[in-house]
Structures are given as structure tokens and as C-alpha cells.
Design an enzyme around this catalytic site. Sequence first.
Site, PDB file in Angstrom:
ATOM      1  N   ASN A   1     -12.607  -2.038   2.983  1.00 14.23           N
ATOM      2  CA  ASN A   1     -11.138  -2.496   3.765  1.00 14.23           C
ATOM      3  C   ASN A   1     -11.280  -2.394   5.062  1.00 14.23           C
ATOM      4  O   ASN A   1     -11.758  -1.741   6.275  1.00 14.23           O
ATOM      5  CB  ASN A   1      -9.694  -1.865   3.350  1.00 14.23           C
ATOM      6  CG  ASN A   1     -10.085  -2.219   2.090  1.00 14.23           C
ATOM      7  OD1 ASN A   1     -10.211  -3.462   0.845  1.00 14.23           O
ATOM      8  ND2 ASN A   1     -10.028  -1.229   1.124  1.00 14.23           N
TER       9      ASN A   1
ATOM     10  N   ASP B   1      -7.119   3.930  -4.881  1.00 19.30           N
ATOM     11  CA  ASP B   1      -7.723   4.403  -3.772  1.00 19.30           C
ATOM     12  C   ASP B   1      -8.500   5.107  -3.210  1.00 19.30           C
ATOM     13  O   ASP B   1      -8.834   6.362  -3.654  1.00 19.30           O
ATOM     14  CB  ASP B   1      -6.289   3.473  -2.978  1.00 19.30           C
ATOM     15  CG  ASP B   1      -6.803   2.729  -1.764  1.00 19.30           C
ATOM     16  OD1 ASP B   1      -6.265   1.540  -1.521  1.00 19.30           O
ATOM     17  OD2 ASP B   1      -6.836   3.499  -0.769  1.00 19.30           O
TER      18      ASP B   1
ATOM     19  N   GLY C   1     -21.410   5.372  -1.954  1.00 20.87           N
ATOM     20  CA  GLY C   1     -20.383   5.585  -3.023  1.00 20.87           C
ATOM     21  C   GLY C   1     -20.371   4.283  -4.399  1.00 20.87           C
ATOM     22  O   GLY C   1     -21.193   4.191  -4.748  1.00 20.87           O
TER      23      GLY C   1
ATOM     24  N   SER D   1     -12.004   0.596 -10.710  1.00 19.93           N
ATOM     25  CA  SER D   1     -12.337  -1.260 -10.449  1.00 19.93           C
ATOM     26  C   SER D   1     -13.651  -1.394  -9.524  1.00 19.93           C
ATOM     27  O   SER D   1     -14.269  -2.289  -9.221  1.00 19.93           O
ATOM     28  CB  SER D   1     -11.593  -1.937  -9.555  1.00 19.93           C
ATOM     29  OG  SER D   1     -10.705  -0.866  -8.993  1.00 19.93           O
TER      30      SER D   1
ATOM     31  N   VAL E   1     -19.078   1.698  -5.103  1.00 14.81           N
ATOM     32  CA  VAL E   1     -19.171   0.209  -4.629  1.00 14.81           C
ATOM     33  C   VAL E   1     -20.503  -0.164  -4.513  1.00 14.81           C
ATOM     34  O   VAL E   1     -21.057  -0.458  -4.861  1.00 14.81           O
ATOM     35  CB  VAL E   1     -18.052  -0.764  -4.369  1.00 14.81           C
ATOM     36  CG1 VAL E   1     -18.737  -1.745  -4.105  1.00 14.81           C
ATOM     37  CG2 VAL E   1     -16.551  -0.125  -4.551  1.00 14.81           C
ATOM     38  N   GLY E   2     -20.642   0.668  -3.168  1.00 11.47           N
ATOM     39  CA  GLY E   2     -21.875   0.968  -2.687  1.00 11.47           C
ATOM     40  C   GLY E   2     -23.398   0.246  -3.745  1.00 11.47           C
ATOM     41  O   GLY E   2     -24.443   0.603  -3.536  1.00 11.47           O
TER      42      GLY E   2
ATOM     43  N   LYS F   1       0.643  -0.865  -0.168  1.00 12.21           N
ATOM     44  CA  LYS F   1       0.009  -0.064  -0.181  1.00 12.21           C
ATOM     45  C   LYS F   1       0.477   1.249   0.086  1.00 12.21           C
ATOM     46  O   LYS F   1       2.219   1.270   0.100  1.00 12.21           O
ATOM     47  CB  LYS F   1      -0.968   0.008   1.288  1.00 12.21           C
ATOM     48  CG  LYS F   1      -1.801   0.505   0.679  1.00 12.21           C
ATOM     49  CD  LYS F   1      -3.529   0.018   0.251  1.00 12.21           C
ATOM     50  CE  LYS F   1      -4.275   0.698   0.017  1.00 12.21           C
ATOM     51  NZ  LYS F   1      -5.970  -0.266  -0.954  1.00 12.21           N
TER      52      LYS F   1
HETATM   53  N1  LIG Z   1     -13.818   0.818  -5.116  1.00 11.38           N
HETATM   54  C1  LIG Z   1     -13.237   0.048  -5.253  1.00 11.38           C
HETATM   55  O1  LIG Z   1     -12.755  -1.281  -6.308  1.00 11.38           O
HETATM   56  C2  LIG Z   1     -12.833  -1.167  -3.708  1.00 11.38           C
HETATM   57  C3  LIG Z   1     -12.209  -2.088  -3.427  1.00 11.38           C
HETATM   58  C4  LIG Z   1     -11.719  -2.924  -2.684  1.00 11.38           C
HETATM   59  C5  LIG Z   1     -12.392  -2.093  -1.525  1.00 11.38           C
HETATM   60  N2  LIG Z   1     -12.904  -0.380  -1.966  1.00 11.38           N
HETATM   61  C6  LIG Z   1     -13.100  -0.575  -0.478  1.00 11.38           C
HETATM   62  O2  LIG Z   1     -14.998  -0.483  -0.107  1.00 11.38           O
HETATM   63  C7  LIG Z   1     -15.265   1.128   0.358  1.00 11.38           C
HETATM   64  C8  LIG Z   1     -16.455   2.531  -1.058  1.00 11.38           C
HETATM   65  O3  LIG Z   1     -15.696   1.875  -1.864  1.00 11.38           O
HETATM   66  P1  LIG Z   1     -15.547   2.746  -2.973  1.00 11.38           P
HETATM   67  O4  LIG Z   1     -14.630   2.957  -4.150  1.00 11.38           O
HETATM   68  O5  LIG Z   1     -17.285   2.683  -2.769  1.00 11.38           O
HETATM   69  O6  LIG Z   1     -15.441   4.644  -2.325  1.00 11.38           O
HETATM   70  P2  LIG Z   1     -16.043   5.744  -2.878  1.00 11.38           P
HETATM   71  O7  LIG Z   1     -15.714   6.904  -1.722  1.00 11.38           O
HETATM   72  O8  LIG Z   1     -16.732   5.933  -3.474  1.00 11.38           O
HETATM   73  O9  LIG Z   1     -17.352   6.034  -1.628  1.00 11.38           O
HETATM   74  C9  LIG Z   1     -18.072   5.714  -0.420  1.00 11.38           C
HETATM   75  C10 LIG Z   1     -18.915   6.463   0.354  1.00 11.38           C
HETATM   76  O10 LIG Z   1     -19.149   6.093   2.362  1.00 11.38           O
HETATM   77  C11 LIG Z   1     -19.573   7.723   1.984  1.00 11.38           C
HETATM   78  N3  LIG Z   1     -19.047   7.440   3.830  1.00 11.38           N
HETATM   79  C12 LIG Z   1     -17.800   7.689   4.203  1.00 11.38           C
HETATM   80  N4  LIG Z   1     -18.232   7.871   6.220  1.00 11.38           N
HETATM   81  C13 LIG Z   1     -19.141   7.213   5.812  1.00 11.38           C
HETATM   82  C14 LIG Z   1     -19.774   7.063   7.167  1.00 11.38           C
HETATM   83  N5  LIG Z   1     -19.053   6.869   8.125  1.00 11.38           N
HETATM   84  N6  LIG Z   1     -20.989   6.107   7.258  1.00 11.38           N
HETATM   85  C15 LIG Z   1     -21.725   5.796   6.270  1.00 11.38           C
HETATM   86  N7  LIG Z   1     -21.470   6.282   5.008  1.00 11.38           N
HETATM   87  C16 LIG Z   1     -19.890   7.242   4.302  1.00 11.38           C
HETATM   88  C17 LIG Z   1     -19.198   8.649   1.617  1.00 11.38           C
HETATM   89  O11 LIG Z   1     -19.107   9.661   1.838  1.00 11.38           O
HETATM   90  C18 LIG Z   1     -19.200   7.756   0.360  1.00 11.38           C
HETATM   91  O12 LIG Z   1     -20.459   8.171  -0.774  1.00 11.38           O
HETATM   92  C19 LIG Z   1     -14.006   1.667   1.054  1.00 11.38           C
HETATM   93  O13 LIG Z   1     -13.392   1.835   2.188  1.00 11.38           O
HETATM   94  C20 LIG Z   1     -13.203   1.239  -0.107  1.00 11.38           C
HETATM   95  O14 LIG Z   1     -11.361   1.175   0.444  1.00 11.38           O
HETATM   96  C21 LIG Z   1     -13.075  -0.513  -2.399  1.00 11.38           C
END
Ligand SMILES: NC(=O)c1ccc[n+]([C@@H]2O[C@H](COP(=O)([O-])OP(=O)(O)OC[C@H]3O[C@@H](n4cnc5c(N)ncnc54)[C@H](O)[C@@H]3O)[C@@H](O)[C@H]2O)c1
Length: 341
Positions: free
Chosen positions: A259, A114, A181, A145, A183-184, A75
Site C-alpha cells: 500500500n 492488516d 511474505g 486475504s 502475498v509476495g 483504517k
Molecule cells: N495481505 C493482504 O491481503 C494485502 C492486501 C492489500 C495490501 N497488502 C499489502 O501488501 C504488502 C504485503 O502484505 P503481506 O500480507 O504479504 O505482508 P507480510 O507481512 O506477510 O509480508 C511482508 C514481507 O515483507 C518483508 N519486509 C518488510 N520490510 C521489508 C523491506 N524494507 N524490504 C524487503 N522486505 C521487507 C517482511 O519481512 C515480510 O516477509 C503490505 O504492504 C500490505 O499492507 C496486503
Amino acid sequence: MTQTLEHEEVRIHRGPRSGLPLIVAVHSRALGPAVGGCRMRRYDGWRAGLADALRLSEAMTYKCAVSGLDFGGGKSVIVLDRNAPVTPELRAAALTDMGEFIASFDGTYRAGPDVGTSPADMVVLRRSTPHVYCLPEEHGGTGDSGAPTATGVLAALRAGARHVFGSASFAGRTVVVSGFGSVGSRVAAGLAADGARVLVSDVDGGRRDAARRSGYGWVEPADALGTAADILVPAAVGGVLTPETAARLAVRLVVGPANNQLSDDTVADTLAARGIVWVPDFVASAGGVVHTLGRESEGLDHGAAVRRVEGIGDTVRLLLKGAENPLREAKALVGRRLPPG
Ligand SMILES: NC(=O)c1ccc[n+]([C@@H]2O[C@H](COP(=O)([O-])OP(=O)(O)OC[C@H]3O[C@@H](n4cnc5c(N)ncnc54)[C@H](O)[C@@H]3O)[C@@H](O)[C@H]2O)c1
């Protein structure tokens, strides 16, 4: 007194242009070159950034090992000051500094986007080193991704649902998605398409309208972990499952991409004792890295890479079969791949 250094290599360096602390942590190269995202975020000092890099690089080792990838865990972190403004010039300088820092690893650490960095930022890193993944498609990479990560989470959710509820279908299930966000939002769409009632939560209140337009309910972030539902999807930040939150969860299954969800490993025991099935994050969130490395390092086409991502469901089935504590099972699986020491 001797202390074991669990990480193979950790380097901290002050960026010559940006003046910012830059960190690269390599947890393990036992299976191959270390891979892991380049994170840029505000911290309370570089030591907090280092702690994040150490935790996240270790999780990448597990993620690669459990997914059958011949890569190790790393990382990189660009530490932004908690209070100082971040101008576009400072950002560009920090990325150029990080590109040169990564180049000094000669391919033994390879980066991708990231939290706080994007595929477009990878173009800046790429000026200094070829060892960068997920460039935008017009630059020859596979881009964001988020979609394959969501595909992997959905595969893990289906396997988890079959284990807990006896059916892989989400029809009639209530699911709380915490973090709307990249992924969600995709996971929510997949669940809703299969008939789930989706409740969304996000600290960014601006996402509420988007959630409503998609037909989802809304839960305030403070209530997300205590809301009665069938399934919780942690898709925001790490560290959300603590002894305190684990005691008040009111769901039967927890699977999500965030993560390092557990504040410490004992929380897995608390969840198991309460009969809540938690799929380890380093298993459920591996879709992005599995897809990216499959496409960019092995030359798989998109369809073959997606099929490999869907294999995460098989891994989850294996872990949950007769397992009291899926974390212990997942770590045993990792241990069987990693050489001792
Ligand atoms: N994008 C990827 O490919 C990937 C891969 C592996 C792991 N992840 C992990 O998955 C998670 C989501 O990734 P993403 O790419 O969707 O990120 P993103 O930044 O697009 O979305 C994250 C969302 O969470 C919200 N948020 C932040 N803190 C919060 C809280 N305490 N309660 C509720 N909502 C909150 C943010 O406002 C944002 O809308 C992260 O932890 C990331 O490290 C992502």
C-alpha cells in the site's frame, strides 16, 4: 485561516484496558460504509500512527471506488510503543479496546486484518461488534486475504506485461519480488509457474532458505530497487518509491500489493518520464477487499468472487490505454465515481 479536513471523521481514543492510543480514520463514506484493516504496529508516537491511518484510509477510498465497490475508505490503528514490550495480555487488552471502539461506529466503519493483526484477532474484535471481516473459516469468515490479493496482483501484472512487453506471458522475464511474505510468496509462485526467473528480497534473512527451496534467486534488500530486471513487485512496505529510488530503478514495469508505494505523487511523474510503467497500488492490491466484500457482504461464492478479482486486469488495461501517467488516470476514474466535495 481555514483548512480543509479531507477526512470525514477521525477519532483518537485511549484504550481503557491497554492504555494504548487507538485511532479510527474514515476518509470517505460517499459510496457506503467505510472499510479498512485494523493495523497494530510500533510507531514513534501516536502522531505517526495517525499519519499512517490518514494515508491508508484515503487509499482505501480509492481502492474501493476504482474497484466498483459501494464502500468507503477507513483504517484503524493500534499504536504500540516503539520500545516497550508487547505481552500477550497487552495485545488482548488492545484488541478488546479496539473492538469496543469499532462498535461505537455502528457499522459506519468496518474492520478486517492488516499489518500486525490476523483473522484470529478478528475473533476478539467480533466479541464487541459484528462489523468485522475475514474471521477464520471455522468462525464463518473468509480468513486470510493473501491469496485473493495475490490473484489480483497477478491479473494486474499480466495486463501490465501485455502493455509494456506486448505479451501477458512472464516466460523469460526476470522479476524482483521485494517482500517474501503472504502475498509476495504467492505472486512469486504464480510468476515462476509461468516461466519467469524470480529474484526474491526480504529484510527477514530467514526467508532466504524458503526462497532457495522454491528455486528463486536472492537479492539483498539494499539492492532490490536497483537490480536490473524486467519487472519489480513491491510486496513489503509503503513509501519505497521515492524521487531517489525512482531515479535508479532498472525495470520497465512496477506492479505490487504494498500500500502507498509512492513517497509522494510526483514520483509517478518521474517514473512516467523514465518510461517505467507503474500500476497504482490501490488498483493492483484490491483483490483482498474485492474478494472479502464479494463473499461476506454480497454472498458471492468463491469462484464468482475470484472472477471479480481477476477483473482488476481489465481495470489496468483501461488505465494503461494511451495513458501517460496511470496514477492520474486512476484518480480520474475514482473522481468519476465519487460525488464532488
Ligand atoms: N495481505 C493482504 O491481503 C494485502 C492486501 C492489500 C495490501 N497488502 C499489502 O501488501 C504488502 C504485503 O502484505 P503481506 O500480507 O504479504 O505482508 P507480510 O507481512 O506477510 O509480508 C511482508 C514481507 O515483507 C518483508 N519486509 C518488510 N520490510 C521489508 C523491506 N524494507 N524490504 C524487503 N522486505 C521487507 C517482511 O519481512 C515480510 O516477509 C503490505 O504492504 C500490505 O499492507 C496486503
